[in-house]
Design an enzyme around this catalytic site. Structure first.
Site, PDB file in Angstrom:
ATOM      1  CG  HIS A  34     -23.230 -53.256  73.717  1.00 22.84           C
ATOM      2  ND1 HIS A  34     -24.420 -53.463  73.067  1.00 22.84           N
ATOM      3  CD2 HIS A  34     -23.534 -53.085  75.023  1.00 22.84           C
ATOM      4  CE1 HIS A  34     -25.407 -53.436  73.951  1.00 22.84           C
ATOM      5  NE2 HIS A  34     -24.892 -53.205  75.139  1.00 22.84           N
ATOM      6  CB  CYS A  35     -20.009 -48.753  74.920  1.00 24.11           C
ATOM      7  SG  CYS A  35     -19.911 -50.124  76.082  1.00 24.11           S
ATOM      8  CB  ILE A  36     -19.043 -45.253  71.517  1.00 20.56           C
ATOM      9  CG1 ILE A  36     -17.953 -45.481  72.566  1.00 20.56           C
ATOM     10  CG2 ILE A  36     -19.019 -43.788  71.100  1.00 20.56           C
ATOM     11  CD1 ILE A  36     -16.564 -45.200  72.082  1.00 20.56           C
TER      12      ILE A  36
END
Length: 455
Positions: A285-287
């Site tokens: 979900h982040c990078i």
């Protein structure tokens, strides 16, 4: 006190100190909004520290699962779920009104990108709107969802203040970015330092005091925006460095040089180098998402984020590069391209040893194989069936196949997209004469290495 009575700053400070004393005494009920990969471990941490916890999620199935003492996240065990309920301190619910009975509310909801790579804050906005009728004076609200600098102050606070409460006076608001790394055996919620930012001293005191009860180290910063920027900086750093090694992989592959050998050699230098590793694309979900939150916000200040966008372009192209190379290798080894070929993809999760499918590059690889008219199956010991996703709906319901020598031999090629530890790579290499390894998963295979092509 009536919830519409606005305090002055001196009164707010006095109230804040009393609330901080209550936090230290564990006389403080914590509400967690969103019981997913971030919220559920956080709820467990607060319960283990002795706090009464209300777990809220709009998904009634998650609530039902928890009440049945069942985990819906692989790396969170049934034993951990049972511990949530030890002592009767944890209550899961889908009733948002229950948040009005909490002293603190921690928001852990998704912040995806739109199809045009613009921030989608709808989950934050809907959560805040739903909370407004139930907010009480002197509640602490903490946002953990990753977002661009200014979201807490410019988006969350104005919605919450529709309640008649005033942030910093009789409503306390902070931002503390989640730093979960699902499946990482070396770190857990308690041991990952917690960055905490707020725009007033009382909110910062309360948020820092609260997290200090459950996290080994807290890192207060001067504002919510500084905390928001901290999380983006962490993930932009990773995205840019992964883009660098992905580009080096393409270059060295053309030169016949093994990028993993080069990185292993380079990391022996005791200073000035930090190893990052290439792959078939970014997942989680982040990078893949966070850098574009800053890119979008930077436009407001008339700044072009050239470096960040270039890294994003390189990382987004990796699945296409992998499939192009797969076609070339099919032609080289088999004398034919991907059209009509049968390919087995190893791994559907976005990283090793988890069942997390968010933004998994394996899904894009499957779609690109289909676009090249290749037939494909996948094997993943942690993902029995591909769940519904926003961008890969045509793959929904596809089921993992078993691995045997006979089943593997039916495929023209095996494409390793995720390097799970509990996959028999020796069997794969022995059973298929074209193994395309995007993760260096076959590094310990000793027999049949001529069958392996690292890309």
């Amino acid at each position: 006190m009536n919830k519409h009575t606005v305090l002055n700053s001196t009164e707010a400070t006095e109230i804040g100190q009393k609330l901080a004393d209550r936090i230290a005494a564990r006389d403080f009920r914590v509400g967690i909004v969103g019981l997913g990969y971030v919220g559920l471990p956080l709820a467990l941490a607060f319960v283990q520290a002795g706090f009464p916890v209300l777990g809220f999620d709009v998904d009634q199935e998650k609530v039902n699962s928890l009440n049945a003492r069942k985990s819906y996240i692989r790396h969170i065990s049934t034993d951990a779920i049972n511990k949530l309920f030890d002592g009767g301190k944890f209550v899961p619910t889908a009733d948002v009104a229950e948040l009005g009975k909490c002293d603190a509310v921690v928001i852990c909801v998704p912040t995806p990108l739109s199809r045009h790579r613009e921030p989608d804050l709808s989950y934050i906005e809907m959560t805040a709107e739903a909370m407004v009728p139930h907010l009480q004076a002197n509640q602490l609200v903490v946002l953990e969802s990753t977002t661009y600098p200014g979201t807490t102050t410019e988006v969350l606070v104005p919605i919450l203040e529709k309640s008649g409460l005033k942030a910093g006076l009789d409503l306390f608001v902070a931002f503390s970015p989640e730093r979960e790394d699902p499946g990482n055996p070396n770190f857990e919620t308690r041991t990952i330092p917690k960055v905490i930012g707020a725009d007033d001293s009382v909110s910062r005191l309360l948020a820092n005091t609260l997290y200090a009860q459950v996290i080994d180290k807290t890192v207060p910063v001067s504002s919510a925006a500084a905390a928001e920027a901290t999380k983006l900086t962490e993930n932009i750093f990773r995205a840019v460095n992964i883009a660098l090694v992905n580009e080096l992989k393409v270059i060295y592959d053309r030169m016949g040089i093994d990028i993993w050998e080069v990185i292993d050699a380079a990391k022996t230098k005791p200073f000035g180098f930090m190893p990052f590793y290439p792959g078939p694309g970014l997942g989680g979900h982040c990078i893949p998402i966070d850098p574009f939150y800053l890119t979008w916000k930077a436009r407001e200040f008339d700044i072009a984020t050239k470096f960040i966008e270039l890294a994003g372009e390189i990382n987004r192209d990796m699945p296409y590069y992998i499939v192009r190379r797969a076609g070339e290798l099919m032609d080289q080894v088999k004398g034919r391209g991907l059209n009509g070929a049968k390919v087995l993809v190893i791994g559907a999760a976005y990283k090793k040893n988890v069942d997390d499918m968010r933004e998994s590059p394996a899904l894009r690889l499957m779609e690109l194989l289909r676009d090249r008219h290749a037939a494909f199956d996948y094997h993943d010991p942690f993902v029995a069936e591909i769940p519904p996703t926003r961008e890969h709906a045509t793959l929904t319901g596809l089921k993992s196949v078993s691995l045997t020598a006979a089943s593997i031999a039916k495929y023209d090629a095996v494409l390793i997209a995720t390097d799970h530890d509990n996959v028999d790579y020796d069997l794969i290499v022995a059973s298929c004469d074209l193994v395309i390894d995007t993760r260096n998963a076959t590094k310990d295979v000793s027999q049949g290495r001529e069958r392996i092509f690292k890309v």
